[in-house]
Scaffold this active site. Structure first.
Site, PDB file in Angstrom:
ATOM      1  CG  HIS A 198      90.356 -22.751 -78.617  1.00 36.53           C
ATOM      2  ND1 HIS A 198      90.732 -21.474 -78.961  1.00 36.53           N
ATOM      3  CD2 HIS A 198      91.384 -23.253 -77.907  1.00 36.53           C
ATOM      4  CE1 HIS A 198      91.942 -21.223 -78.495  1.00 36.53           C
ATOM      5  NE2 HIS A 198      92.360 -22.281 -77.850  1.00 36.53           N
ATOM      6  CG  ASP A 240      98.616 -17.371 -85.134  1.00 38.94           C
ATOM      7  OD1 ASP A 240      99.123 -17.492 -86.272  1.00 38.94           O
ATOM      8  OD2 ASP A 240      98.401 -16.270 -84.605  1.00 38.94           O
ATOM      9  CD  GLU A 264     100.492 -14.229 -86.988  1.00 41.06           C
ATOM     10  OE1 GLU A 264     100.818 -14.105 -85.783  1.00 41.06           O
ATOM     11  OE2 GLU A 264      99.673 -15.071 -87.382  1.00 41.06           O
TER      12      GLU A 264
END
Length: 518
Positions: free
Chosen positions: A96, A157, A268
């Protein structure tokens, strides 16, 4: 002059021959290593790709280890080859990375997900923790710890990332204001250094290595195991979204929420520019408190700021949770008609991004370039930043979310390698854009990269004291500027734990020491 020119040419030819002579022998020397896992010298193309989809550096080999010992044997072998070898090593988790950070051009990439050894172990008691492989995915940790009624305190997240990958950066999400990043919730690590040594480290044992590796961008060691702090896990989440049209009010409410106790467990925010039909898009998973008022709300093309909140609870605590949520919301200054809420299982809330991933994959929009830009901005500069960027440099948010939320620096350990702004409260602002291949419009790579450059130049001109999260630079001068006063300590740690500069070449912080650079 003629003699000197001939000498230089002959010397360069000699160097080229030495390099070319070394390269063919490298795979055969790796083949003889006594490891339980195996090397793959043919199917290596996947290790030259990552989520960023912008850089591709082909390795010579991919190691599929079965234990930390396999990794140590490989790294030690390459270390013993000395500066005459150009081999480097990169640990790759779930791939990632955004800019080739987990790649190793003509080097060895370690497939951390194939790391075996002892299974995940959940330890209950007064100070519960889970002992896991560095190649384990956080989503798997969540599933396993929930069997014991426990879960890690701090998340990212997106949960389909490896432990070693996020701990090498920091690991930030909406829980960071309370629990700090993931690197603030680690008891102990097992690390393979650039010398090929397997070292157990913690706050009290080999503490310098422990704090070096946390947030160390893979420069000092490869995380092969970690002990992660746990807490009792809730069963349900009250998931809430409210809107603002005024940034100052939005920021004030966010900062107030992270400064008081017993409000929410996750905070958030995100920015929406030129979004239409926003509320209708939420109806599938969120219910408006007042459907009539919500249906009458019109964004009229204004910039909107969304505050996203979560309150954890168990079914038997629902009445108390409702009271606390109502009380906390009453002190906010959001647009009343834009209160949307939902109740979902804890695991569904934490794994929410995976739902989007499935949808994007079905449309062929997941494996596209992701020129993301993640910034940490001091609280005193966030209003100037917002004024210059939102609506001016950034004219729409149609090709990816823009996250923005504050965190408390007091929840971070200043002994780690993570680089932060100098103020007590700072904001994470993340431009999570996706580029459409071959597009030359606002959703194309060139436009997005130009936009990112303009944002960074604006920060530089304004003297905002911004630090990049998941940083990426081209020169050591830029890295020196990024680390600031921490640079000398960072360099010293590198010389201590990875003296030949073998590890994590894709970060482009250091070049491997070679016979010609010493």
């Amino acid at each position: 002059m003629h003699f000197l020119r001939c000498f230089i040419i002959l010397f360069l030819i000699y160097i080229a021959l030495q390099i070319n002579l070394c390269l063919p022998s490298i795979p055969s020397s790796l083949k003889t290593l006594p490891i339980a896992g195996h090397f793959d010298f043919e199917h290596v193309h996947h290790a030259a790709k990552d989520f960023g989809n912008r850089y591709s550096f082909l390795p010579l080999a991919v190691l599929h280890p079965k234990s930390a010992s396999d990794i140590a044997t490989t790294v030690k072998h390459i270390s013993h080859m000395g500066p005459g070898s150009r081999l480097t090593v990169a640990a790759r988790g779930h791939g990632h990375s955004l800019q080739g950070q987990a790649q190793a051009h003509r080097g060895v990439v370690i497939n951390m997900e194939s790391l075996q050894g002892s299974k995940m172990q959940v330890h209950t008691g007064n100070f519960p923790y889970v002992d896991v492989s560095g190649g384990e995915l956080w989503i798997n940790i969540l599933h396993e710890t929930l069997k014991h009624g426990l879960a890690p305190k701090s998340w990212t997240d997106y949960l389909h990332l490896t432990v070693g990958g996020t701990l090498s950066n920091a690991g930030i999400s909406g829980q960071a204001f309370r629990h700090g990043p993931q690197i603030s919730n680690v008891h102990q690590l097992e690390v393979v250094t650039g010398k090929g040594e397997v070292v157990s480290c913690s706050e009290k044992q080999n503490s310098d290595l422990f704090y070096s590796v946390l947030g160390g961008l893979g420069q000092f060691g490869i995380i092969t195991r970690a002990q992660i702090s746990l807490e009792p896990a809730p069963k349900m989440v009250k998931w809430i979204r409210v809107l603002y049209t005024d940034f100052a009010t939005f920021a004030k409410d966010q900062e107030r929420l992270i400064s008081v106790k017993n409000t929410f467990d996750y905070i958030e925010g995100f920015v929406m520019i030129n979004r239409t039909g926003l509320l209708n898009n939420w109806r599938s998973s969120f219910n408006p408190k007042d459907p009539v008022q919500a249906s009458q709300f019109k964004s009229d093309g204004r910039i909107l700021f969304c505050l996203e909140l979560a309150k954890y609870f168990n079914p038997e605590e629902m009445a108390v949770a409702n009271e606390e949520v109502t009380s906390s919301l009453s002190e906010l200054n959001h647009i009343p008609s834009t209160l949307f809420q939902s109740e979902v299982p804890y695991i569904e809330f934490l794994d929410r991004v995976h739902v989007s991933e499935i949808k994007l994959r079905s449309k062929g929009l997941w494996e596209v370039p992701h020129p993301w830009l993640n910034l940490l901005i001091p609280r005193s500069k966030i209003h100037s930043f917002a004024e210059q960027v939102f609506g001016n440099i950034l004219t729409n948010t149609s090709n990816g979310p823009v996250l923005i939320y504050p965190v408390n620096k007091s929840k971070w350990d200043n002994r780690t390698s993570a680089v932060l702004p100098e103020e007590d409260v700072f904001y994470l602002v993340a431009f999570l854009t996706s580029a459409v291949p071959s597009s030359r419009g606002s959703d194309g790579m060139d436009h997005i990269l130009s936009q990112n450059r303009r944002i960074l130049e604006s920060c530089e001109r304004g003297g905002f004291g911004v630090k990049q999260y998941l940083p990426h630079y081209s020169t050591q001068g830029e890295w020196r500027s990024h680390f600031g006063l921490q640079w000398e300590a960072f360099v010293q740690r590198k010389s201590t734990y990875d003296p030949l500069r073998i590890l994590a070449p894709g970060q482009r912080i250091f070049q491997k020491a070679t016979a010609f650079s010493l």
